[in-house]
Motif scaffolding. Structure first.
Motif, PDB file in Angstrom:
ATOM      1  N   VAL A   9       0.844  -1.206   0.000  1.00 40.57           N
ATOM      2  CA  VAL A   9       0.000   0.000   0.000  1.00 40.57           C
ATOM      3  C   VAL A   9       0.879   1.256   0.000  1.00 40.57           C
ATOM      4  N   ASN A  10       0.490   2.250  -0.767  1.00 37.10           N
ATOM      5  CA  ASN A  10       1.206   3.529  -0.797  1.00 37.10           C
ATOM      6  C   ASN A  10       0.682   4.433   0.320  1.00 37.10           C
ATOM      7  N   PHE A  11       1.178   4.216   1.514  1.00 35.45           N
ATOM      8  CA  PHE A  11       0.721   4.993   2.667  1.00 35.45           C
ATOM      9  C   PHE A  11       1.245   6.425   2.606  1.00 35.45           C
ATOM     10  N   VAL A  12       0.461   7.334   3.177  1.00 35.40           N
ATOM     11  CA  VAL A  12       0.923   8.722   3.284  1.00 35.40           C
ATOM     12  C   VAL A  12       1.615   8.950   4.619  1.00 35.40           C
ATOM     13  N   MET A  13       1.374   8.044   5.582  1.00 36.38           N
ATOM     14  CA  MET A  13       2.006   8.153   6.891  1.00 36.38           C
ATOM     15  C   MET A  13       1.955   6.807   7.591  1.00 36.38           C
ATOM     16  N   ILE A  14       2.957   6.567   8.455  1.00 39.46           N
ATOM     17  CA  ILE A  14       2.980   5.349   9.259  1.00 39.46           C
ATOM     18  C   ILE A  14       3.211   5.736  10.712  1.00 39.46           C
ATOM     19  N   ILE A  15       2.355   5.210  11.586  1.00 38.45           N
ATOM     20  CA  ILE A  15       2.515   5.409  13.025  1.00 38.45           C
ATOM     21  C   ILE A  15       2.936   4.077  13.617  1.00 38.45           C
ATOM     22  N   VAL A  16       4.121   4.047  14.228  1.00 38.27           N
ATOM     23  CA  VAL A  16       4.718   2.808  14.715  1.00 38.27           C
ATOM     24  C   VAL A  16       4.800   2.815  16.241  1.00 38.27           C
ATOM     25  N   ASP A  17       4.305   1.753  16.840  1.00 40.56           N
ATOM     26  CA  ASP A  17       4.419   1.580  18.291  1.00 40.56           C
ATOM     27  C   ASP A  17       5.864   1.207  18.623  1.00 40.56           C
ATOM     28  N   SER A  18       6.448   1.875  19.601  1.00 38.47           N
ATOM     29  CA  SER A  18       7.819   1.530  19.990  1.00 38.47           C
ATOM     30  C   SER A  18       7.902   0.104  20.525  1.00 38.47           C
ATOM     31  N   ASN A  19       6.761  -0.446  20.958  1.00 34.19           N
ATOM     32  CA  ASN A  19       6.702  -1.822  21.451  1.00 34.19           C
ATOM     33  C   ASN A  19       6.073  -2.780  20.442  1.00 34.19           C
ATOM     34  N   LEU A  20       6.129  -2.431  19.154  1.00 34.57           N
ATOM     35  CA  LEU A  20       5.539  -3.301  18.132  1.00 34.57           C
ATOM     36  C   LEU A  20       6.153  -4.697  18.211  1.00 34.57           C
ATOM     37  N   SER A  21       5.319  -5.713  18.254  1.00 33.40           N
ATOM     38  CA  SER A  21       5.802  -7.089  18.337  1.00 33.40           C
ATOM     39  C   SER A  21       6.683  -7.420  17.139  1.00 33.40           C
ATOM     40  N   GLY A  22       7.849  -7.979  17.416  1.00 35.01           N
ATOM     41  CA  GLY A  22       8.772  -8.373  16.357  1.00 35.01           C
ATOM     42  C   GLY A  22       9.769  -7.313  15.971  1.00 35.01           C
ATOM     43  N   MET A  23       9.568  -6.072  16.408  1.00 36.38           N
ATOM     44  CA  MET A  23      10.492  -4.989  16.062  1.00 36.38           C
ATOM     45  C   MET A  23      11.593  -4.898  17.108  1.00 36.38           C
ATOM     46  N   HIS A  24      12.832  -4.734  16.641  1.00 38.87           N
ATOM     47  CA  HIS A  24      13.973  -4.621  17.537  1.00 38.87           C
ATOM     48  C   HIS A  24      14.769  -3.363  17.195  1.00 38.87           C
ATOM     49  N   ASP A  25      14.972  -2.532  18.206  1.00 40.62           N
ATOM     50  CA  ASP A  25      15.807  -1.338  18.043  1.00 40.62           C
ATOM     51  C   ASP A  25      15.347  -0.481  16.867  1.00 40.62           C
ATOM     52  N   PHE A  26      14.046  -0.355  16.693  1.00 43.30           N
ATOM     53  CA  PHE A  26      13.446   0.480  15.649  1.00 43.30           C
ATOM     54  C   PHE A  26      13.901   0.080  14.244  1.00 43.30           C
ATOM     55  N   ASP A  27      14.108  -1.235  14.021  1.00 34.15           N
ATOM     56  CA  ASP A  27      14.567  -1.668  12.697  1.00 34.15           C
ATOM     57  C   ASP A  27      13.530  -1.400  11.611  1.00 34.15           C
ATOM     58  N   PHE A  28      12.249  -1.433  11.956  1.00 37.21           N
ATOM     59  CA  PHE A  28      11.209  -1.126  10.962  1.00 37.21           C
ATOM     60  C   PHE A  28      11.267   0.344  10.568  1.00 37.21           C
ATOM     61  N   VAL A  29      11.509   1.212  11.533  1.00 36.17           N
ATOM     62  CA  VAL A  29      11.639   2.647  11.255  1.00 36.17           C
ATOM     63  C   VAL A  29      12.830   2.894  10.336  1.00 36.17           C
TER      64      VAL A  29
END
Length: 230
Positions: free
Chosen positions: A45-65
């Motif tokens: 999806v071509n998102f215009v914005m993404i809001i990411v939980d700092s405690n997102l399951s599976g994310m480590h050290d903001f690697d998704f960001v």
């Protein structure tokens, strides 16, 4: 058409609250409660914005960001945080554009969302403005290049190199800088790839023309030169 926003948040209560606020303001909200799901949606999806939980399951050290920040799709990222200033600093260092707390009220959230979207859309407009240097014209939106109104066919990498030089016209660009910004290399690898592509550009942009735009600055690098003055 509603603009799509991704909520990459594991907590259902937070998702429900933010979804309600954003949908009431006309956004189309998608949600993911795990990193793997968020990555799939980000690719689809071509998102215009993404809001990411700092405690997102599976994310480590903001690697998704970091992944979003390094992608070719420039999307504003807001981190929903829980631990205050140290976490906020880590999120911003990873490439987030804003950091909000769980307690943020509706008015402030929408003001921050709208402000980020305005800044990014303004940046996109600036990025897509035509570049005209002497008789060279570059149209970023279509990735077309012209000299004396004659189209020049460039490969993707040749175009990226010419665009980089053109944005720094009359400035010396070292091989290391070019490798870093055009090839995304973090160090000088000993490769002569820059020199090879400069030759390609000269063949296509300068050959047969009186004014040679692509110059070698001995011992320093290369320059796209537009004027007789030094």
């Amino acid at each position: 058409m509603e603009e799509p926003v991704l909520l990459a948040i594991s907590e259902t209560v937070a998702v429900s609250r933010l979804r309600s606020i954003l949908e009431s303001s006309g956004y189309a909200v998608h949600s993911a409660d795990h990193l793997s799901q968020a990555i799939i949606l980000f690719q689809q999806v071509n998102f215009v914005m993404i809001i990411v939980d700092s405690n997102l399951s599976g994310m480590h050290d903001f690697d998704f960001v970091r992944r979003i920040h390094k992608s070719e799709h420039r999307i504003p990222v807001m981190v929903l945080g829980h631990d205050g200033s140290l976490e906020a600093a880590a999120a911003l260092e990873a490439g987030a554009n804003d950091y909000i707390s769980e307690q943020i009220d509706e008015r402030e959230l929408l003001a921050r969302v709208n402000n980020l979207l305005f800044l990014f859309n303004y940046g996109k407009e600036r990025k897509n403005q035509k570049i005209e240097l002497r008789d060279l014209r570059i149209e970023p939106l279509s990735r077309q290049v012209f000299r004396e109104d004659q189209p020049i066919e460039l490969t993707q990498r040749e175009y990226d190199l010419l665009l980089y030089l053109s944005k720094r016209a009359n400035q010396v660009c070292s091989r290391e800088e070019i490798l870093s910004h055009v090839w995304d290399y973090d160090f000088h690898t000993g490769t002569n790839v820059v020199d090879v592509y400069i030759l390609h550009l000269r063949e296509k942009v300068d050959k047969g023309r009186k004014w040679k735009m692509i110059r070698t600055v001995r011992g320093a690098g290369y320059m796209l030169k537009t004027a007789d003055s030094t």
